[in-house]
Design a protein around this motif. Structure first.
Motif, PDB file in Angstrom:
ATOM      1  N   THR B  69       5.083  17.921   5.755  1.00 56.40           N
ATOM      2  CA  THR B  69       3.621  17.806   5.613  1.00 56.40           C
ATOM      3  C   THR B  69       2.929  17.851   6.971  1.00 56.40           C
ATOM      4  O   THR B  69       1.711  17.756   7.051  1.00 56.40           O
ATOM      5  CB  THR B  69       3.229  16.487   4.917  1.00 56.40           C
ATOM      6  OG1 THR B  69       3.830  15.411   5.652  1.00 56.40           O
ATOM      7  CG2 THR B  69       3.702  16.448   3.493  1.00 56.40           C
ATOM      8  N   ILE B  87      -6.079  16.274  -6.402  1.00 54.55           N
ATOM      9  CA  ILE B  87      -4.999  15.537  -5.746  1.00 54.55           C
ATOM     10  C   ILE B  87      -3.702  16.353  -5.733  1.00 54.55           C
ATOM     11  O   ILE B  87      -3.563  17.317  -6.483  1.00 54.55           O
ATOM     12  CB  ILE B  87      -4.729  14.180  -6.459  1.00 54.55           C
ATOM     13  CG1 ILE B  87      -4.403  14.404  -7.937  1.00 54.55           C
ATOM     14  CG2 ILE B  87      -5.903  13.239  -6.295  1.00 54.55           C
ATOM     15  CD1 ILE B  87      -3.893  13.173  -8.654  1.00 54.55           C
ATOM     16  N   TYR B  88      -2.799  15.884  -4.891  1.00 54.12           N
ATOM     17  CA  TYR B  88      -1.445  16.436  -4.878  1.00 54.12           C
ATOM     18  C   TYR B  88      -0.771  16.045  -6.199  1.00 54.12           C
ATOM     19  O   TYR B  88      -0.727  14.860  -6.538  1.00 54.12           O
ATOM     20  CB  TYR B  88      -0.694  15.846  -3.681  1.00 54.12           C
ATOM     21  CG  TYR B  88       0.803  15.913  -3.763  1.00 54.12           C
ATOM     22  CD1 TYR B  88       1.477  17.102  -3.495  1.00 54.12           C
ATOM     23  CD2 TYR B  88       1.548  14.774  -4.066  1.00 54.12           C
ATOM     24  CE1 TYR B  88       2.869  17.155  -3.559  1.00 54.12           C
ATOM     25  CE2 TYR B  88       2.925  14.822  -4.118  1.00 54.12           C
ATOM     26  CZ  TYR B  88       3.582  16.015  -3.867  1.00 54.12           C
ATOM     27  OH  TYR B  88       4.954  16.065  -3.923  1.00 54.12           O
ATOM     28  N   ALA B 109      14.679  15.765  -5.272  1.00 60.01           N
ATOM     29  CA  ALA B 109      13.340  15.803  -4.662  1.00 60.01           C
ATOM     30  C   ALA B 109      12.319  15.125  -5.573  1.00 60.01           C
ATOM     31  O   ALA B 109      11.450  14.369  -5.114  1.00 60.01           O
ATOM     32  CB  ALA B 109      12.929  17.253  -4.402  1.00 60.01           C
ATOM     33  N   THR B 112      12.597  11.511  -5.243  1.00 57.62           N
ATOM     34  CA  THR B 112      11.979  11.023  -4.010  1.00 57.62           C
ATOM     35  C   THR B 112      10.473  10.880  -4.194  1.00 57.62           C
ATOM     36  O   THR B 112       9.871   9.898  -3.753  1.00 57.62           O
ATOM     37  CB  THR B 112      12.276  12.010  -2.853  1.00 57.62           C
ATOM     38  OG1 THR B 112      13.684  12.163  -2.747  1.00 57.62           O
ATOM     39  CG2 THR B 112      11.715  11.504  -1.540  1.00 57.62           C
ATOM     40  N   ILE B 113       9.865  11.853  -4.874  1.00 57.75           N
ATOM     41  CA  ILE B 113       8.415  11.786  -5.107  1.00 57.75           C
ATOM     42  C   ILE B 113       8.079  10.555  -5.956  1.00 57.75           C
ATOM     43  O   ILE B 113       7.174   9.788  -5.647  1.00 57.75           O
ATOM     44  CB  ILE B 113       7.911  13.074  -5.815  1.00 57.75           C
ATOM     45  CG1 ILE B 113       8.121  14.286  -4.908  1.00 57.75           C
ATOM     46  CG2 ILE B 113       6.447  12.942  -6.195  1.00 57.75           C
ATOM     47  CD1 ILE B 113       7.885  15.634  -5.595  1.00 57.75           C
ATOM     48  N   ASN B 115       9.684   7.832  -6.342  1.00 66.17           N
ATOM     49  CA  ASN B 115       9.953   6.534  -5.723  1.00 66.17           C
ATOM     50  C   ASN B 115       9.160   6.300  -4.445  1.00 66.17           C
ATOM     51  O   ASN B 115       9.210   5.214  -3.880  1.00 66.17           O
ATOM     52  CB  ASN B 115      11.449   6.411  -5.425  1.00 66.17           C
ATOM     53  CG  ASN B 115      12.247   6.296  -6.700  1.00 66.17           C
ATOM     54  OD1 ASN B 115      11.863   5.566  -7.598  1.00 66.17           O
ATOM     55  ND2 ASN B 115      13.336   7.027  -6.795  1.00 66.17           N
ATOM     56  N   ASN B 116       8.460   7.324  -3.985  1.00 65.88           N
ATOM     57  CA  ASN B 116       7.698   7.168  -2.749  1.00 65.88           C
ATOM     58  C   ASN B 116       6.403   6.405  -3.045  1.00 65.88           C
ATOM     59  O   ASN B 116       5.572   6.843  -3.827  1.00 65.88           O
ATOM     60  CB  ASN B 116       7.385   8.555  -2.173  1.00 65.88           C
ATOM     61  CG  ASN B 116       6.784   8.461  -0.789  1.00 65.88           C
ATOM     62  OD1 ASN B 116       5.901   7.647  -0.538  1.00 65.88           O
ATOM     63  ND2 ASN B 116       7.258   9.287   0.098  1.00 65.88           N
ATOM     64  N   LYS B 117       6.249   5.255  -2.390  1.00 65.09           N
ATOM     65  CA  LYS B 117       5.085   4.398  -2.678  1.00 65.09           C
ATOM     66  C   LYS B 117       3.766   5.088  -2.353  1.00 65.09           C
ATOM     67  O   LYS B 117       2.769   4.887  -3.013  1.00 65.09           O
ATOM     68  CB  LYS B 117       5.175   3.107  -1.870  1.00 65.09           C
ATOM     69  CG  LYS B 117       6.415   2.288  -2.114  1.00 65.09           C
ATOM     70  CD  LYS B 117       6.415   1.697  -3.510  1.00 65.09           C
ATOM     71  CE  LYS B 117       7.645   0.858  -3.766  1.00 65.09           C
ATOM     72  NZ  LYS B 117       8.888   1.591  -3.731  1.00 65.09           N
ATOM     73  N   ASN B 118       3.762   5.907  -1.300  1.00 64.44           N
ATOM     74  CA  ASN B 118       2.502   6.535  -0.901  1.00 64.44           C
ATOM     75  C   ASN B 118       2.087   7.654  -1.834  1.00 64.44           C
ATOM     76  O   ASN B 118       0.938   8.055  -1.860  1.00 64.44           O
ATOM     77  CB  ASN B 118       2.622   7.115   0.516  1.00 64.44           C
ATOM     78  CG  ASN B 118       2.732   6.014   1.529  1.00 64.44           C
ATOM     79  OD1 ASN B 118       2.281   4.904   1.280  1.00 64.44           O
ATOM     80  ND2 ASN B 118       3.340   6.313   2.656  1.00 64.44           N
ATOM     81  N   THR B 119       3.060   8.186  -2.560  1.00 60.53           N
ATOM     82  CA  THR B 119       2.746   9.338  -3.388  1.00 60.53           C
ATOM     83  C   THR B 119       1.955   8.929  -4.617  1.00 60.53           C
ATOM     84  O   THR B 119       0.992   9.580  -4.991  1.00 60.53           O
ATOM     85  CB  THR B 119       4.044  10.079  -3.780  1.00 60.53           C
ATOM     86  OG1 THR B 119       4.745  10.392  -2.584  1.00 60.53           O
ATOM     87  CG2 THR B 119       3.736  11.342  -4.523  1.00 60.53           C
ATOM     88  N   SER B 120       2.324   7.837  -5.200  1.00 62.09           N
ATOM     89  CA  SER B 120       1.605   7.224  -6.331  1.00 62.09           C
ATOM     90  C   SER B 120       1.212   8.211  -7.436  1.00 62.09           C
ATOM     91  O   SER B 120       0.123   8.137  -7.965  1.00 62.09           O
ATOM     92  CB  SER B 120       0.381   6.449  -5.840  1.00 62.09           C
ATOM     93  OG  SER B 120      -0.644   7.297  -5.382  1.00 62.09           O
ATOM     94  N   ALA B 122       2.668   9.364 -11.176  1.00 65.60           N
ATOM     95  CA  ALA B 122       3.698   8.968 -12.133  1.00 65.60           C
ATOM     96  C   ALA B 122       4.420  10.180 -12.719  1.00 65.60           C
ATOM     97  O   ALA B 122       5.571  10.084 -13.126  1.00 65.60           O
ATOM     98  CB  ALA B 122       3.068   8.148 -13.244  1.00 65.60           C
ATOM     99  N   ASN B 123       3.731  11.312 -12.782  1.00 64.49           N
ATOM    100  CA  ASN B 123       4.287  12.485 -13.481  1.00 64.49           C
ATOM    101  C   ASN B 123       4.191  13.747 -12.619  1.00 64.49           C
ATOM    102  O   ASN B 123       3.427  14.659 -12.931  1.00 64.49           O
ATOM    103  CB  ASN B 123       3.541  12.706 -14.800  1.00 64.49           C
ATOM    104  CG  ASN B 123       3.503  11.454 -15.650  1.00 64.49           C
ATOM    105  OD1 ASN B 123       2.473  10.793 -15.757  1.00 64.49           O
ATOM    106  ND2 ASN B 123       4.625  11.099 -16.226  1.00 64.49           N
TER     107      ASN B 123
END
Lengths: 324, 152
Positions: B69, B87-88, B109, B112-113, B115-120, B122-123
């Motif tokens: 990124t 949003i992403y 991958a 990882t998305i 479980n990444n707290k910043n990504t927030s 759900a789907n």
């Protein structure tokens, strides 16, 4: 919609005790970095300590704010060593040590370590803040430090060697107020941090929000429900932050004005954001949920069959990702 | 023309889909990809994919693609501050001379998305474009209730 019920849920779903496992990982990583600095700099460094929001009792579980202040002795980088040399030396050391396992970034007054996601997907971020005592052995007397400003920080120019402060006094000041006034100051600070966390790279530091909240409580009569208190603080920020006469004294050095950490443009942006937020919540109570989202991970909710899950704040993609 | 998938719905303009394919083809025989941008309907039952952000930093081979990124962080903020707020929502990448079936690395991958707290999100959505000289096949996947589902 019951605004107070929602805000209570925002606060409870962001309680740090709900993320104990992750928190423990932060503590472990912080201790690892601390030991690495102590091993590297040996007798040139005093004991590094955490000055982040957890130390101040204002943490939320979506952003732990672990800042590891590293107090160096006056001659740690030679008797004519500069603060810039201190900053660069610490950066070079951290970069070499962690470049394969973390992004190592130069930040305003700190060096950011963002460790790549572990097997649980947890990303640990630790900011190392190098500081140097003003004269030999003086730190033991009063804990004052000089920090180096790597790049322009509000109205404070890059290369400035003039942020003199007492980080322990900063921590104690906020911790005392947040603990003594836990139903007012602490809750409002946490809500403002939840709001800030919905934005990416917002220029206003958490420390600024902590101090301005305390100043609002000192300058206004703030009573009533949690929403009424929050509303009054938002109005206070909206109406005061852009005034020429507005100052925010650093509890670590009364000569420092934290208002200088934002440019006029950034102050205007903060004021406008407060105005827009208040206006939109007055238009429709439901908008409160956009600005102050619950942490969905800990929210008890009805089944989401055939519905996409909601996100809290702006989703940020993982920094590195592999596909095959 | 709008490609539409019912139940938890997904739509995107054919124009965007073609654009992704063309971008991917310029990297033939290596894989390539990027970020998917969009927004959910008010009732959260429908996802509109509207844009892509391309990585500035990446490494690729015939069978792998790693994107960063770095240098494009502000592009996500610009989408987020626009109207409608976008949003992403996931990732896309190509499988040159191969089918659009997620590899073990792709599934990892997605994890990882998630479980990444910043990504927030759900789907997260994963779009794989499998193509060869004469064929193209799109695979749309979404992480839903702890499984990776393929949209029909």
């Amino acid at each position: 919609m019951d605004k107070n019920k929602h805000l209570d849920s925002v606060i409870s779903t962001h309680q740090i005790t709900k993320e104990e496992t992750l928190f423990d990982k932060y503590v472990k990583k912080k201790n690892e970095v601390k030991e690495a600095l102590e091993d590297k700099y040996e007798s040139d460094i005093y004991s590094p300590f955490n000055s982040g929001s957890y130390a101040k009792n204002t943490a939320i579980n979506t952003k732990f704010d672990f800042d590891l202040v590293s107090p160096f002795k006056r001659n740690a980088f030679g008797c004519s060593g500069t603060l810039k040399e201190m900053y660069e030396d610490v950066y070079d050391f951290l970069y070499e040590k962690y470049k394969d396992v973390a992004e190592v970034k130069k930040q305003k007054v700190s060096i950011g370590l963002e460790f790549y996601a572990d097997s649980d997907g947890d990303v640990i971020k630790i900011d190392v803040v190098p500081g140097r005592e003003l004269s030999q052995d003086q730190y033991k007397e009063n804990e004052n430090l000089n920090l180096y400003v790597y790049y322009k920080y509000g109205n404070i120019d890059a290369g400035s060697e003039r942020i003199k402060t007492n980080v322990k006094a900063q921590i104690n000041n906020i911790k005392t107020r947040a603990t003594d006034e836990k139903d007012s100051i602490r809750k409002i600070i946490r809500l403002l941090k939840v709001w800030k966390n919905t934005k990416y790279n917002y220029p206003t530091k958490s420390f600024f929000l902590e101090l301005i909240t305390i100043k609002a409580f000192d300058n206004k009569t703030i009573t009533g429900s949690i929403w009424e208190k929050l509303e009054t603080v938002l109005e206070y920020i909206r109406d005061n932050v852009t005034k020429d006469s507005f100052t925010l004294k650093d509890p670590g050095n009364s000569s420092n004005d934290l208002a200088d950490t934002l440019t006029s443009y950034e102050k205007q942006q903060l004021s406008d954001d407060m105005k827009n937020m208040l206006d939109r919540i007055r238009d429709n109570d439901e908008n409160l949920k956009t600005y102050f989202p619950e942490n969905s991970k800990f929210k008890k909710e009805e089944s989401k069959t055939n519905q996409y899950g909601t996100n809290s704040g702006m989703p940020v993609p993982p920094p590195k990702l592999n596909f095959g | 023309m709008i490609l539409k998938i019912e139940k938890i719905g997904l739509s995107l303009e054919a124009e965007l889909l073609n654009k992704l394919l063309e971008i991917g083809k310029t990297h033939y025989q290596k894989e390539f990809g990027g970020f998917l941008i969009g927004y959910y309907s008010e009732d959260n039952r429908h996802l509109h994919i509207t844009d892509t952000v391309l990585p500035k930093r990446y490494q690729a081979s015939k069978y792998s693609f790693e994107r960063s990124t770095e240098g494009i962080e502000n592009e996500f903020t610009e989408f987020y501050t626009g109207t409608p707020i976008k949003i992403y929502i996931g990732e896309w990448h190509t499988h040159p001379n191969n089918s659009p079936i997620p590899s073990a690395t792709d599934i990892s991958a997605i994890n990882t998305i998630i479980n990444n707290k910043n990504t927030s999100i759900a789907n997260p959505v994963l779009l794989i474009i499998g193509y060869s000289k004469n064929t193209v096949d799109f695979g749309f996947y979404v992480w839903f209730e702890n499984n990776l589902y393929k949209y029909d």
